[in-house]
Design a protein around this motif. Structure first.
Motif, PDB file in Angstrom:
ATOM      1  N   VAL A  15       0.859  -1.195   0.000  1.00 52.82           N
ATOM      2  CA  VAL A  15       0.000   0.000   0.000  1.00 52.82           C
ATOM      3  C   VAL A  15       0.890   1.239   0.000  1.00 52.82           C
ATOM      4  O   VAL A  15       1.677   1.444   0.933  1.00 52.82           O
ATOM      5  N   ALA A  16       0.781   2.030  -1.049  1.00 57.45           N
ATOM      6  CA  ALA A  16       1.573   3.268  -1.125  1.00 57.45           C
ATOM      7  C   ALA A  16       0.900   4.325  -0.266  1.00 57.45           C
ATOM      8  O   ALA A  16      -0.307   4.541  -0.383  1.00 57.45           O
ATOM      9  N   VAL A  17       1.672   4.967   0.590  1.00 59.84           N
ATOM     10  CA  VAL A  17       1.048   5.947   1.488  1.00 59.84           C
ATOM     11  C   VAL A  17       1.669   7.345   1.410  1.00 59.84           C
ATOM     12  O   VAL A  17       1.048   8.311   1.835  1.00 59.84           O
ATOM     13  N   ALA A  18       2.871   7.451   0.877  1.00 57.54           N
ATOM     14  CA  ALA A  18       3.495   8.781   0.877  1.00 57.54           C
ATOM     15  C   ALA A  18       4.504   8.904  -0.264  1.00 57.54           C
ATOM     16  O   ALA A  18       5.007   7.897  -0.778  1.00 57.54           O
ATOM     17  N   GLY A  19       4.741  10.154  -0.628  1.00 57.75           N
ATOM     18  CA  GLY A  19       5.743  10.420  -1.663  1.00 57.75           C
ATOM     19  C   GLY A  19       6.607  11.588  -1.232  1.00 57.75           C
ATOM     20  O   GLY A  19       6.117  12.523  -0.587  1.00 57.75           O
ATOM     21  N   ASP A  20       7.880  11.528  -1.585  1.00 62.16           N
ATOM     22  CA  ASP A  20       8.784  12.630  -1.249  1.00 62.16           C
ATOM     23  C   ASP A  20       9.840  12.704  -2.346  1.00 62.16           C
ATOM     24  O   ASP A  20      10.697  11.832  -2.436  1.00 62.16           O
ATOM     25  N   GLY A  21       9.755  13.722  -3.183  1.00 60.20           N
ATOM     26  CA  GLY A  21      10.693  13.837  -4.305  1.00 60.20           C
ATOM     27  C   GLY A  21      10.608  12.608  -5.194  1.00 60.20           C
ATOM     28  O   GLY A  21       9.523  12.217  -5.621  1.00 60.20           O
ATOM     29  N   HIS A  46       7.079  13.284  -6.413  1.00 60.15           N
ATOM     30  CA  HIS A  46       5.809  13.014  -5.745  1.00 60.15           C
ATOM     31  C   HIS A  46       5.417  14.047  -4.698  1.00 60.15           C
ATOM     32  O   HIS A  46       4.519  13.795  -3.911  1.00 60.15           O
ATOM     33  N   SER A  47       6.074  15.195  -4.684  1.00 58.40           N
ATOM     34  CA  SER A  47       5.732  16.156  -3.622  1.00 58.40           C
ATOM     35  C   SER A  47       5.972  17.593  -4.062  1.00 58.40           C
ATOM     36  O   SER A  47       6.456  18.402  -3.289  1.00 58.40           O
ATOM     37  N   ASP A  48       5.622  17.899  -5.301  1.00 57.24           N
ATOM     38  CA  ASP A  48       5.894  19.248  -5.812  1.00 57.24           C
ATOM     39  C   ASP A  48       4.897  20.246  -5.200  1.00 57.24           C
ATOM     40  O   ASP A  48       3.705  20.216  -5.501  1.00 57.24           O
ATOM     41  N   ARG A  49       5.418  21.151  -4.372  1.00 57.83           N
ATOM     42  CA  ARG A  49       4.531  22.070  -3.632  1.00 57.83           C
ATOM     43  C   ARG A  49       3.759  22.975  -4.577  1.00 57.83           C
ATOM     44  O   ARG A  49       2.576  23.244  -4.373  1.00 57.83           O
ATOM     45  N   ALA A  50       4.426  23.495  -5.606  1.00 59.14           N
ATOM     46  CA  ALA A  50       3.757  24.468  -6.491  1.00 59.14           C
ATOM     47  C   ALA A  50       2.538  23.828  -7.155  1.00 59.14           C
ATOM     48  O   ALA A  50       1.476  24.453  -7.269  1.00 59.14           O
ATOM     49  N   VAL A  51       2.676  22.583  -7.561  1.00 59.68           N
ATOM     50  CA  VAL A  51       1.558  21.922  -8.245  1.00 59.68           C
ATOM     51  C   VAL A  51       0.445  21.612  -7.242  1.00 59.68           C
ATOM     52  O   VAL A  51      -0.738  21.859  -7.510  1.00 59.68           O
ATOM     53  N   ILE A  52       0.841  21.117  -6.083  1.00 63.18           N
ATOM     54  CA  ILE A  52      -0.171  20.782  -5.068  1.00 63.18           C
ATOM     55  C   ILE A  52      -0.946  22.041  -4.667  1.00 63.18           C
ATOM     56  O   ILE A  52      -2.176  22.037  -4.576  1.00 63.18           O
ATOM     57  N   HIS A 307     -11.440  19.475 -17.049  1.00 65.59           N
ATOM     58  CA  HIS A 307     -11.676  19.519 -15.600  1.00 65.59           C
ATOM     59  C   HIS A 307     -10.820  20.631 -14.967  1.00 65.59           C
ATOM     60  O   HIS A 307      -9.594  20.653 -15.136  1.00 65.59           O
ATOM     61  N   ALA A 308     -11.476  21.528 -14.234  1.00 56.99           N
ATOM     62  CA  ALA A 308     -10.785  22.748 -13.777  1.00 56.99           C
ATOM     63  C   ALA A 308      -9.594  22.432 -12.869  1.00 56.99           C
ATOM     64  O   ALA A 308      -8.505  23.000 -13.056  1.00 56.99           O
ATOM     65  N   ALA A 309      -9.778  21.543 -11.896  1.00 49.54           N
ATOM     66  CA  ALA A 309      -8.667  21.264 -10.975  1.00 49.54           C
ATOM     67  C   ALA A 309      -7.535  20.536 -11.701  1.00 49.54           C
ATOM     68  O   ALA A 309      -6.347  20.786 -11.436  1.00 49.54           O
ATOM     69  N   ALA A 310      -7.902  19.645 -12.626  1.00 45.52           N
ATOM     70  CA  ALA A 310      -6.864  18.927 -13.386  1.00 45.52           C
ATOM     71  C   ALA A 310      -6.083  19.909 -14.260  1.00 45.52           C
ATOM     72  O   ALA A 310      -4.848  19.837 -14.344  1.00 45.52           O
ATOM     73  N   CYS A 311      -6.795  20.830 -14.898  1.00 45.93           N
ATOM     74  CA  CYS A 311      -6.106  21.814 -15.751  1.00 45.93           C
ATOM     75  C   CYS A 311      -5.231  22.738 -14.909  1.00 45.93           C
ATOM     76  O   CYS A 311      -4.128  23.102 -15.329  1.00 45.93           O
ATOM     77  N   ALA A 312      -5.698  23.105 -13.725  1.00 48.04           N
ATOM     78  CA  ALA A 312      -4.883  23.974 -12.860  1.00 48.04           C
ATOM     79  C   ALA A 312      -3.578  23.270 -12.483  1.00 48.04           C
ATOM     80  O   ALA A 312      -2.503  23.880 -12.474  1.00 48.04           O
ATOM     81  N   GLY A 313      -3.676  21.983 -12.193  1.00 45.62           N
ATOM     82  CA  GLY A 313      -2.475  21.213 -11.855  1.00 45.62           C
ATOM     83  C   GLY A 313      -1.526  21.149 -13.041  1.00 45.62           C
ATOM     84  O   GLY A 313      -0.315  21.384 -12.911  1.00 45.62           O
ATOM     85  N   ALA A 314      -2.069  20.852 -14.217  1.00 46.99           N
ATOM     86  CA  ALA A 314      -1.223  20.724 -15.414  1.00 46.99           C
ATOM     87  C   ALA A 314      -0.599  22.068 -15.791  1.00 46.99           C
ATOM     88  O   ALA A 314       0.536  22.118 -16.279  1.00 46.99           O
ATOM     89  N   LEU A 315      -1.331  23.138 -15.553  1.00 48.04           N
ATOM     90  CA  LEU A 315      -0.777  24.465 -15.832  1.00 48.04           C
ATOM     91  C   LEU A 315       0.429  24.730 -14.919  1.00 48.04           C
ATOM     92  O   LEU A 315       1.468  25.241 -15.362  1.00 48.04           O
ATOM     93  N   ALA A 316       0.297  24.338 -13.657  1.00 51.60           N
ATOM     94  CA  ALA A 316       1.427  24.510 -12.729  1.00 51.60           C
ATOM     95  C   ALA A 316       2.604  23.632 -13.156  1.00 51.60           C
ATOM     96  O   ALA A 316       3.765  24.033 -13.031  1.00 51.60           O
ATOM     97  N   VAL A 317       2.319  22.438 -13.688  1.00 48.75           N
ATOM     98  CA  VAL A 317       3.403  21.572 -14.192  1.00 48.75           C
ATOM     99  C   VAL A 317       4.123  22.284 -15.339  1.00 48.75           C
ATOM    100  O   VAL A 317       5.371  22.332 -15.388  1.00 48.75           O
ATOM    101  N   GLN A 318       3.349  22.874 -16.245  1.00 44.98           N
ATOM    102  CA  GLN A 318       3.961  23.606 -17.366  1.00 44.98           C
ATOM    103  C   GLN A 318       4.882  24.708 -16.847  1.00 44.98           C
ATOM    104  O   GLN A 318       5.978  24.909 -17.364  1.00 44.98           O
ATOM    105  N   GLN A 319       4.406  25.421 -15.828  1.00 47.04           N
ATOM    106  CA  GLN A 319       5.237  26.515 -15.291  1.00 47.04           C
ATOM    107  C   GLN A 319       6.529  25.970 -14.702  1.00 47.04           C
ATOM    108  O   GLN A 319       7.605  26.520 -14.919  1.00 47.04           O
ATOM    109  N   ARG A 320       6.434  24.862 -13.998  1.00 46.13           N
ATOM    110  CA  ARG A 320       7.631  24.254 -13.411  1.00 46.13           C
ATOM    111  C   ARG A 320       8.606  23.820 -14.514  1.00 46.13           C
ATOM    112  O   ARG A 320       9.819  23.998 -14.383  1.00 46.13           O
ATOM    113  N   LEU A 321       8.068  23.273 -15.601  1.00 44.99           N
ATOM    114  CA  LEU A 321       8.954  22.836 -16.695  1.00 44.99           C
ATOM    115  C   LEU A 321       9.705  24.031 -17.258  1.00 44.99           C
ATOM    116  O   LEU A 321      10.905  23.973 -17.517  1.00 44.99           O
TER     117      LEU A 321
END
Ligand code: PLP
Length: 441
Positions: A15-21, A46-52, A307-321
């Protein structure tokens, strides 16, 4: 007892319970280095603050509003961000919840485009053997992994398949890349002629063949030749970058390195980086305009489109890239490649080491000189996966590399944020896993 219908019902999963980097932790406290990003998904670890935080902000403002009533800000901003990096004529982005859905949308859009254009006789799609485009029926039909398709064959649309670009096994002794690409182009052309040049909708290919062939970049010039042939017959080129796109191969789009632009391209995995399920299909402007100037409606749609929350997450991923993460892929990829070559370059059971960016695979062989695969009954790939887990490593081994039955490879697609010391840890653990799995073969 679990009531979940697991991917493999006969397997017991931790059972996966946590992610860190780059690490994932299970409930027993075991730590795993994620060398494959799951399946080339978790490009930011697995723990990118900006995306979360971007997803959390969007959830607080508005998680979801159905796209038959509204558009939403993150969807518009994400579409703009993607089109800003995509070459013309790519102009419109259609959002989905994953890769298979993106492929279904691509296939249906390609078909509808020709119906709108008054060419309804076009009904054939050509894919490549040993490709993977998803598990929904349309995507499965176009995919060329025969083991995955076999039992569903009566339900599949009529797609045909040509050879993949697979230099390790199919490029002839002394044959140049140009000649090999030319030979594959001639095969595609023969298939188009056999079906009838005005009967074909699209040629579909992964730009860098991923899960089922094991990170095989095309030879130089191959896709240029394919593009010319598609143009000559008025056929659409659909590139599947669900796995290899979004920076995985060192550039935002894998096709940038091939000097071609597809008519339609699909993306998913790295788009949301695993923080939300999301995929997308980008279409060239003439395709979009055939719809808007024709019937005015793409006969398709998903509840979670845009989906608004999914797009917001992906937008933050783009910014990080763009902030520098993407720029790190090529140099870190070189480091991974050299470490793999150092440890496995002379290995008697590693026939080929191939890939691009942070997308690499080892093809395993019983006899290196003759390129003989291991007996499929040994399920070497499955053993490697288990041994890797024991060693605290997540990698993505697969069988059936050669023809859906024979052949084994191990795919690596680590997070782009991996550090040099973690590359060493990765390759060291992989070596342990491969050696343990090879004992008793
Ligand atoms: C190239 C490619 N296309 C499509 C898919 C399907 O994506 P999904 O599993 O998100 O539906 C995959 C998944 O591995 C893939 O690798």
């Amino acid at each position: 007892m679990s009531h979940a219908f697991h991917r493999n019902p006969l397997h017991d999963y931790p059972v996966a319970v946590a992610g860190d980097g780059v690490y994932v932790y299970d409930r027993e406290g075991r730590r795993y280095l994620d060398a494959s990003g799951g399946a080339a998904v978790s490009c930011l670890g697995h723990s990118d603050r900006a995306v979360i935080e971007a997803i959390t902000r969007q959830l607080e403002a508005l998680p979801y509003a159905h796209t038959s009533f509204f558009t939403n800000e993150p969807m518009e901003a994400l579409a703009d961000a993607l089109i800003a990096t995509a070459p013309k004529p790519l102009d419109r982005v259609y959002f989905t919840s994953g890769g298979s859905e993106a492929m279904e949308a691509a296939l249906k859009l390609a078909r509808q485009y020709f119906v709108e254009k008054g060419e309804p006789q076009r009904a054939q799609v050509i894919g490549r053997r040993q490709s993977y485009h998803g598990n929904t029926l349309g995507a499965l039909a176009v995919g060329g992994n025969f083991a995955r398709r076999r039992q569903f064959a009566p339900l599949l649309i009529g797609a045909t398949h040509v050879s993949p670009c697979y230099p390790y096994r199919d490029q002839r002794e002394g044959e140049s890349d140009a000649a090999y690409g030319e030979r594959l182009g001639a095969e595609l052309e023969r298939e188009i002629e056999r079906l009838g040049g005005d009967k074909v909708i699209a040629f579909v290919a992964e730009t860098v063949a991923g899960a089922t062939l094991g990170c095989v970049p095309p030879v130089r010039g191959y896709f240029k030749r394919v593009r010319e042939i598609c143009d000559r017959y008025g056929i659409l080129l659909i590139l599947d970058e669900v796995m290899c796109g979004m920076g995985r191969c060192g550039t935002m789009w894998a096709f940038e390195q091939e000097d071609v632009v597809p008519d339609i391209v699909t993306i998913a995995k790295g788009l949301g980086a695993g923080y939300q399920p999301i995929g997308a299909m980008l279409a060239a402007r003439p395709i979009y305009e055939a719809i808007t100037r024709g019937s005015g409606f793409f006969q398709h749609g998903y509840t979670y489109l845009g989906h608004a929350a999914a797009c917001a997450g992906a937008l933050a991923v783009q910014q990080r890239l763009r902030e520098g993460v993407l720029a790190g892929v090529a140099p870190m990829g070189e480091r991974l490649e050299s470490e793999l070559r150092r440890r496995f370059g002379e290995h008697p059971h590693v026939g080929d080491i191939r890939g691009r960016g942070l997308f690499w695979a080892l093809e395993l062989v019983a006899d290196r000189k003759a390129k003989t695969p291991f007996d499929p009954g040994l399920r070497l790939h499955a053993r490697i996966k288990q041994e890797a887990l024991k060693a605290g490593l997540l990698c993505y081994p697969m069988g059936g590399t050669i023809d859906g039955e024979r052949g084994d490879h191990v795919l690596l697609a680590p997070p782009f944020v991996i550090e040099p010391s973690q590359i060493e840890e990765l390759v060291h653990k992989l070596e342990t896993a491969v050696e343990s799995a090879l004992i008793n073969t």
